[in-house]
Write a protein that holds these residues in place. Structure first.
Motif, mmCIF file in Angstrom:
data_model
loop_
_atom_site.group_PDB
_atom_site.id
_atom_site.type_symbol
_atom_site.label_atom_id
_atom_site.label_comp_id
_atom_site.label_asym_id
_atom_site.label_seq_id
_atom_site.Cartn_x
_atom_site.Cartn_y
_atom_site.Cartn_z
ATOM 1 N N MET A 1 44.673 -19.765 1.042
ATOM 2 C CA MET A 1 43.810 -18.624 0.696
ATOM 3 C C MET A 1 44.660 -17.375 0.487
ATOM 4 O O MET A 1 45.547 -17.084 1.266
ATOM 5 C CB MET A 1 42.825 -18.341 1.843
ATOM 6 C CG MET A 1 41.668 -19.310 1.904
ATOM 7 S SD MET A 1 40.482 -19.032 0.593
ATOM 8 C CE MET A 1 39.689 -17.551 1.207
ATOM 9 N N PRO A 2 44.384 -16.635 -0.550
ATOM 10 C CA PRO A 2 45.120 -15.398 -0.755
ATOM 11 C C PRO A 2 44.804 -14.384 0.337
ATOM 12 O O PRO A 2 43.724 -14.414 0.930
ATOM 13 C CB PRO A 2 44.624 -14.899 -2.114
ATOM 14 C CG PRO A 2 43.377 -15.653 -2.407
ATOM 15 C CD PRO A 2 43.408 -16.887 -1.617
ATOM 16 N N ALA A 3 45.761 -13.514 0.597
ATOM 17 C CA ALA A 3 45.532 -12.490 1.606
ATOM 18 C C ALA A 3 44.434 -11.541 1.141
ATOM 19 O O ALA A 3 44.330 -11.252 -0.041
ATOM 20 C CB ALA A 3 46.818 -11.696 1.826
ATOM 21 N N PRO A 4 43.607 -11.092 2.087
ATOM 22 C CA PRO A 4 42.530 -10.186 1.676
ATOM 23 C C PRO A 4 43.103 -8.893 1.106
ATOM 24 O O PRO A 4 44.050 -8.339 1.663
ATOM 25 C CB PRO A 4 41.771 -9.901 2.982
ATOM 26 C CG PRO A 4 42.304 -10.831 3.990
ATOM 27 C CD PRO A 4 43.614 -11.317 3.525
ATOM 28 N N SER A 5 42.551 -8.454 0.006
ATOM 29 C CA SER A 5 42.961 -7.167 -0.552
ATOM 30 C C SER A 5 42.011 -6.097 -0.065
ATOM 31 O O SER A 5 41.017 -6.378 0.588
ATOM 32 C CB SER A 5 42.955 -7.228 -2.066
ATOM 33 O OG SER A 5 41.636 -7.455 -2.518
ATOM 34 N N GLY B 1 34.669 -18.140 -8.239
ATOM 35 C CA GLY B 1 34.599 -17.082 -7.237
ATOM 36 C C GLY B 1 34.539 -15.690 -7.824
ATOM 37 O O GLY B 1 34.479 -14.703 -7.092
#
Lengths: 310, 270
Positions: free
Chosen positions: A1-5, A190
């Motif tokens: 999962m990409p890091a939350p921006s 998404g």
């Protein structure tokens, strides 16, 4: 999962009593709206209802008269550039650089976004699906083909949020189908889609939720099916014989009854809200047939524009 | 997907936009270069035939002062009163005015701003990038003018130093920048491109007239300070007036700053 921006857990769009006026009868008033991440939100209204004003205010092109708006958790005025980095935009009325080809325009936008060669490949793929000519100077393209270039420039960098104002304008029915499929695929990946339209059938096909704007005010937000359920029904009741005027009058004066007509043994009308009282009254006589149809979304849509005083 | 979702870059969009603007106006710049080359070359070429034909002593003294007419036996003096005194200060500003009046008002009128500003580009970059492009094209045009005048003069064995020709041409740069900056400021404030174009165009001629009238009538010479042309000077014969050039550059910077602030505050309708 990409890091939350920044703002990644906030709704895609959130407005708080958003108001923009530029004249006596134009603009939007107190629009409070939330669009969740990963949904397709259809924004319905006729020309002049306030759709474009809402979208342009969300994009930071228009400054709100009052209220505020957040896109991807960021204030639209304070963080317009950051928001634009993360969204794709297709205006309703636009023109493109005539001397450039579609690909040159997309490449220019890719440079502004630093979106890399992968995004250019996506632009080619989109062009193929939409049957768009990326190699011809845009001054030689038809309205529909320019619209395709506009769609591609809004989508090619796979933004978190896609904001489209009347995106199917100028597209033929076949291309509309392809375009709606592309939107559904984006949602499945998404991405969030917020698009305005006055073509209700396309909204009904792809939108998870629908907002209806009338005279600058948001009058309803729901999923298309719930809107239909909540709305009036066309009722047609056929009795086994003539009705006395008393019961006809009683039915006609029930709450929510409108467009009432009596032809011999048949009553036809529209009714909103509960049908409990109607059924109690009607079943005092012998009912031959009872039809209650939901209106198509198109007709429901129109009902929101009927002047309340009429 | 991940790359574009997380593709938040802090790198400037100024250079891509500026590069785009260079391409957009390259054809204009080439056409202006061709036109100015031909015109400036012709003016120098006709000088031998007019140098003896005009007796400047017949021209009233205040008119001579107003139009820098000193000595037509010298090419530099002739060019100071004609090419660099009237034509170029009135014509060359239009290169910048035409382009920069288009940046906001023109683009908005044609519906091009929405698509462009839908990208992560700060509005100030449109102002700065467009002005930088015009400024560099104007500098190049000035360079071409200086070189063409000097080459044609030398081909005809006319006395003109390269230094004189180049400083006369480069003195045009601050003047043309100031009018371009005015067009940019107008473009950022008004919504009709015709207004953003027309007002600076009128100001060019009005300021020229103010400067000439101020020279003709010493009693109103004070009004010359309101004219950009006053700060332009007569570089070919007297050298660049650096203080005047500085005034024009500062005015340009102020107008560009104003344009950026005004554009940042305005609503965009299309």
């Amino acid at each position: 999962m990409p890091a939350p921006s920044k703002g990644s857990f906030a709704p895609a769009i959130q407005t708080f009593e958003l108001t923009k006026t530029y004249g006596a009868n134009r603009g939007i008033r107190n629009v409070s709206l939330t669009v969740e991440r990963g949904e397709i939100f259809g924004f319905l209204g006729p020309n002049g209802a306030g759709k474009s004003t809402t979208l342009r205010t969300l994009l930071g092109f228009l400054k709100p008269t009052s209220g505020r708006a957040e896109v991807l958790g960021l204030d639209v005025l304070a963080h317009a550039v950051e928001i634009h980095r993360r969204l794709g935009n297709l205006p309703s009325e636009f023109s493109l650089e005539d001397r450039m080809t579609g690909f040159e325009l997309i490449r220019f936008h890719a440079r502004l976004r630093r979106s890399g060669t992968e995004s250019l490949k996506r632009a080619r793929d989109l062009a193929e699906r939409l049957d768009a000519n990326l190699e011809m100077p845009m001054r030689r393209l038809s309205r529909g083909n320019k619209q395709k270039i506009g769609i591609i420039q809004a989508l090619f960098h796979e933004p978190e949020l896609i904001v489209l104002d009347e995106p199917t304008n100028g597209l033929d029915p076949l291309m509309q189908d392809v375009f709606l499929l592309i939107l559904q695929e984006a949602r499945d990946r998404g991405q969030t889609v917020f698009f305005s339209s006055h073509v209700l059938s396309e909204v009904e096909r792809v939108a998870d939720r629908v907002g209806i704007i009338r005279d600058g005010e948001l009058v309803a937000v729901d999923d298309p099916n719930a809107l239909t359920r909540r709305a009036f029904r066309y009722v047609r009741i056929q009795f086994d014989g003539p009705l006395d005027s008393g019961i006809v009058q009683e039915i006609a004066s029930l709450p929510g009854v409108d467009r009432f007509e009596c032809h011999g043994t048949t009553l036809s009308f529209t009714i909103g809200g509960s049908m409990h009282e109607l059924l109690q009254l009607a079943t005092q006589r012998c009912v031959i047939s009872f039809d209650a149809e939901r209106p198509p979304l198109e007709e429901l849509f129109l009902s929101y524009y009927e002047d309340d005083s009429e | 997907m991940r790359a574009s979702f997380r593709g938040v870059s802090t790198r400037s969009t100024l250079w891509p936009y500026t590069r785009f603007q260079y391409g957009a106006h390259r054809k204009n710049a080439i056409l202006w270069t061709i036109g100015l080359t031909i015109y400036c070359g012709l003016i120098v070429a006709i000088y031998p035939s007019v140098s003896d034909a005009i007796d400047i002593s017949l021209i009233p003294e205040n008119l001579r002062a107003a139009f820098n007419i000193n000595d037509f036996t010298q090419l530099a003096s002739f060019l100071s009163s004609e090419l660099f005194g009237v034509i170029l200060p009135l014509i060359l500003p239009f290169f910048g005015i035409i382009i920069l009046s288009n940046v906001v008002a023109g683009a908005e009128e044609r519906g091009r701003l929405d698509v462009l500003l839908g990208n992560p580009i700060p509005r100030v970059h449109l102002i700065v990038g467009s002005f930088a492009v015009v400024a560099s094209y104007l500098l190049a045009l000035a360079g071409v003018i200086g070189v063409v005048v000097w080459i044609v003069a030398n081909l005809l064995d006319l006395e003109l130093a390269a230094r004189q020709s180049m400083r006369a041409a480069f003195a045009l740069w601050p003047l043309t920048l100031a009018f371009g900056a005015l067009a940019l400021a107008m473009s950022s404030v008004v919504r009709q491109r015709a207004v953003a174009l027309g007002v600076p165009a009128a100001v060019v001629f009005l300021m020229y007239l103010i400067n000439v009238i101020g020279k003709l009538a010493p009693s109103v010479s004070g009004v010359r300070f309101m004219s950009a042309h006053h700060y332009y000077g007569t570089a070919i014969t007297e050298g660049i007036w650096w203080a005047g050039a500085l005034v024009l550059l500062v005015a340009s910077a102020a107008l560009v700053t104003f344009a950026a602030v005004a554009f940042n505050r305005r609503d965009i309708y299309a």
